[in-house]
Design a protein around this motif. Structure first.
Motif, PDB file in Angstrom:
ATOM      1  N   LYS A 158       0.834  -1.212   0.000  1.00 37.25           N
ATOM      2  CA  LYS A 158       0.000   0.000   0.000  1.00 37.25           C
ATOM      3  C   LYS A 158       0.863   1.254   0.000  1.00 37.25           C
ATOM      4  CE  LYS A 158      -4.265  -1.763   1.076  1.00 37.25           C
ATOM      5  NZ  LYS A 158      -5.065  -2.054  -0.049  1.00 37.25           N
ATOM      6  N   LYS A 159       1.983   1.250   0.730  1.00 37.17           N
ATOM      7  CA  LYS A 159       2.885   2.404   0.756  1.00 37.17           C
ATOM      8  C   LYS A 159       3.465   2.660  -0.625  1.00 37.17           C
ATOM      9  CE  LYS A 159       4.373   2.138   5.563  1.00 37.17           C
ATOM     10  NZ  LYS A 159       5.481   1.847   6.468  1.00 37.17           N
ATOM     11  N   ALA A 160       3.886   1.595  -1.306  1.00 41.83           N
ATOM     12  CA  ALA A 160       4.465   1.737  -2.653  1.00 41.83           C
ATOM     13  C   ALA A 160       3.448   2.325  -3.614  1.00 41.83           C
ATOM     14  CB  ALA A 160       4.962   0.389  -3.154  1.00 41.83           C
ATOM     15  N   GLU A 161       2.202   1.865  -3.539  1.00 39.77           N
ATOM     16  CA  GLU A 161       1.161   2.372  -4.431  1.00 39.77           C
ATOM     17  C   GLU A 161       0.862   3.842  -4.151  1.00 39.77           C
ATOM     18  OE1 GLU A 161      -1.880  -0.438  -3.574  1.00 39.77           O
ATOM     19  OE2 GLU A 161      -0.786  -2.043  -4.565  1.00 39.77           O
ATOM     20  N   SER A 162       0.823   4.219  -2.878  1.00 39.23           N
ATOM     21  CA  SER A 162       0.495   5.597  -2.548  1.00 39.23           C
ATOM     22  C   SER A 162       1.609   6.558  -2.967  1.00 39.23           C
ATOM     23  CB  SER A 162       0.189   5.749  -1.052  1.00 39.23           C
ATOM     24  OG  SER A 162       1.350   5.533  -0.291  1.00 39.23           O
ATOM     25  N   LYS A 163       2.842   6.053  -3.097  1.00 38.76           N
ATOM     26  CA  LYS A 163       3.960   6.891  -3.528  1.00 38.76           C
ATOM     27  C   LYS A 163       4.108   6.929  -5.043  1.00 38.76           C
ATOM     28  CE  LYS A 163       6.655   6.356   0.663  1.00 38.76           C
ATOM     29  NZ  LYS A 163       7.894   5.852   1.250  1.00 38.76           N
ATOM     30  N   LEU A 164       3.454   6.037  -5.753  1.00 36.06           N
ATOM     31  CA  LEU A 164       3.540   5.969  -7.199  1.00 36.06           C
ATOM     32  C   LEU A 164       2.740   7.132  -7.802  1.00 36.06           C
ATOM     33  CD1 LEU A 164       4.671   4.119  -9.487  1.00 36.06           C
ATOM     34  CD2 LEU A 164       2.471   2.931  -9.435  1.00 36.06           C
ATOM     35  N   THR A 170      -7.413   0.293 -16.566  1.00 40.11           N
ATOM     36  CA  THR A 170      -6.165   1.050 -16.580  1.00 40.11           C
ATOM     37  C   THR A 170      -5.543   1.092 -15.189  1.00 40.11           C
ATOM     38  OG1 THR A 170      -6.940   2.381 -18.435  1.00 40.11           O
ATOM     39  CG2 THR A 170      -5.131   3.298 -17.127  1.00 40.11           C
ATOM     40  N   LEU A 171      -6.353   1.334 -14.180  1.00 40.89           N
ATOM     41  CA  LEU A 171      -5.843   1.350 -12.811  1.00 40.89           C
ATOM     42  C   LEU A 171      -5.272  -0.018 -12.436  1.00 40.89           C
ATOM     43  CD1 LEU A 171      -5.411   2.961 -10.221  1.00 40.89           C
ATOM     44  CD2 LEU A 171      -7.689   2.225  -9.495  1.00 40.89           C
ATOM     45  N   ARG A 172      -5.977  -1.073 -12.805  1.00 42.36           N
ATOM     46  CA  ARG A 172      -5.495  -2.433 -12.535  1.00 42.36           C
ATOM     47  C   ARG A 172      -4.143  -2.668 -13.213  1.00 42.36           C
ATOM     48  NH1 ARG A 172      -4.976  -7.265 -14.496  1.00 42.36           N
ATOM     49  NH2 ARG A 172      -5.786  -6.798 -16.558  1.00 42.36           N
ATOM     50  N   LEU A 173      -4.014  -2.227 -14.457  1.00 42.30           N
ATOM     51  CA  LEU A 173      -2.757  -2.397 -15.187  1.00 42.30           C
ATOM     52  C   LEU A 173      -1.620  -1.578 -14.580  1.00 42.30           C
ATOM     53  CD1 LEU A 173      -4.114  -2.423 -18.859  1.00 42.30           C
ATOM     54  CD2 LEU A 173      -3.101  -4.364 -17.615  1.00 42.30           C
ATOM     55  N   ILE A 174      -1.922  -0.382 -14.088  1.00 45.20           N
ATOM     56  CA  ILE A 174      -0.909   0.446 -13.422  1.00 45.20           C
ATOM     57  C   ILE A 174      -0.367  -0.289 -12.195  1.00 45.20           C
ATOM     58  CG2 ILE A 174      -0.568   2.535 -12.026  1.00 45.20           C
ATOM     59  CD1 ILE A 174      -2.498   3.955 -14.043  1.00 45.20           C
ATOM     60  N   LEU A 175      -1.276  -0.824 -11.398  1.00 45.68           N
ATOM     61  CA  LEU A 175      -0.858  -1.556 -10.198  1.00 45.68           C
ATOM     62  C   LEU A 175      -0.061  -2.803 -10.576  1.00 45.68           C
ATOM     63  CD1 LEU A 175      -4.115  -1.186  -8.098  1.00 45.68           C
ATOM     64  CD2 LEU A 175      -1.949   0.027  -7.770  1.00 45.68           C
ATOM     65  N   TYR A 176      -0.493  -3.491 -11.607  1.00 47.63           N
ATOM     66  CA  TYR A 176       0.192  -4.700 -12.059  1.00 47.63           C
ATOM     67  C   TYR A 176       1.591  -4.362 -12.580  1.00 47.63           C
ATOM     68  CZ  TYR A 176       0.989  -9.064 -14.620  1.00 47.63           C
ATOM     69  OH  TYR A 176       1.518 -10.233 -15.103  1.00 47.63           O
ATOM     70  N   ALA A 177       1.698  -3.328 -13.392  1.00 41.23           N
ATOM     71  CA  ALA A 177       2.999  -2.933 -13.953  1.00 41.23           C
ATOM     72  C   ALA A 177       3.991  -2.587 -12.848  1.00 41.23           C
ATOM     73  CB  ALA A 177       2.830  -1.742 -14.901  1.00 41.23           C
ATOM     74  N   ASN A 178       3.506  -2.010 -11.776  1.00 37.62           N
ATOM     75  CA  ASN A 178       4.373  -1.633 -10.663  1.00 37.62           C
ATOM     76  C   ASN A 178       4.935  -2.859  -9.942  1.00 37.62           C
ATOM     77  OD1 ASN A 178       5.578   0.406  -9.032  1.00 37.62           O
ATOM     78  ND2 ASN A 178       4.096  -0.073  -7.434  1.00 37.62           N
ATOM     79  N   LYS A 179       4.287  -3.996 -10.081  1.00 34.87           N
ATOM     80  CA  LYS A 179       4.709  -5.224  -9.395  1.00 34.87           C
ATOM     81  C   LYS A 179       5.668  -6.078 -10.228  1.00 34.87           C
ATOM     82  CE  LYS A 179       1.628  -4.787  -6.000  1.00 34.87           C
ATOM     83  NZ  LYS A 179       2.065  -4.170  -4.791  1.00 34.87           N
TER      84      LYS A 179
END
Length: 122
Positions: A5-11, A50-59
Motif C-alpha cells: 500500500k505504501k508503494a502504491e500511494s507513492k507511485l 487502466t488502474l489495474r494495469l498500473i498496479l500490475y505494472a508496478n509489481k
C-alpha cells in the motif's frame, strides 16, 4: 499500512490516475440513461482496467514484461481520450469538462512516457 500500500500511494501515476477516475466518474453519472450500459459503462470499465494495469505494472520485475503492460496502459489512455472527445461531440459533457478531462489524460500520458523511458534505460 503494509509495504504494498505504501508503494502504491507513492507511485505518482497511481495518485494522478485515481484523480482522473474521480473526475470522470462524477461526469459519467450525468450521462443520459440511454448510455448507462453503453458508453459510460465502457469508459468506467476502461478506467478501472487502466488502474489495474498500473498496479500490475508496478509489481513486475522483468523490464520487457513491464514495458508490454505499460504499452497496454498507453492504448487504454488513448481509447479514453477518444471516449472523452466522443462524449463532448455528443454533448454529454461541456467544453470545460472536455478540456479538463483531456488535460488530465495527457498528463497521465506524459508520466507514462517517462516510466517507459526509465524502463528502456534499465
Amino acid at each position: 499500512m503494509n509495504n504494498s500500500k505504501k508503494a502504491e500511494s507513492k507511485l505518482l501515476i497511481y495518485q494522478k490516475y485515481t484523480d482522473v477516475i474521480d473526475y470522470g466518474y462524477n461526469l459519467l453519472v450525468k450521462y443520459p440513461k440511454t448510455e448507462k450500459y453503453a458508453l459510460s459503462s465502457s469508459i468506467r470499465n476502461s478506467m478501472f482496467e487502466t488502474l489495474r494495469l498500473i498496479l500490475y505494472a508496478n509489481k513486475i520485475a522483468d523490464k520487457y514484461s513491464r514495458i508490454k503492460i505499460l504499452n497496454k496502459i498507453d492504448a487504454e489512455i488513448a481509447m479514453q481520450g477518444f471516449y472523452v472527445k466522443f462524449s463532448y461531440k455528443q454533448k454529454y459533457i461541456s467544453s470545460k469538462n472536455y478540456l479538463e478531462w483531456s488535460k488530465r489524460l495527457e498528463e497521465i500520458g506524459r508520466i507514462l512516457g517517462g516510466w517507459i523511458k526509465v524502463c528502456l534505460k534499465e
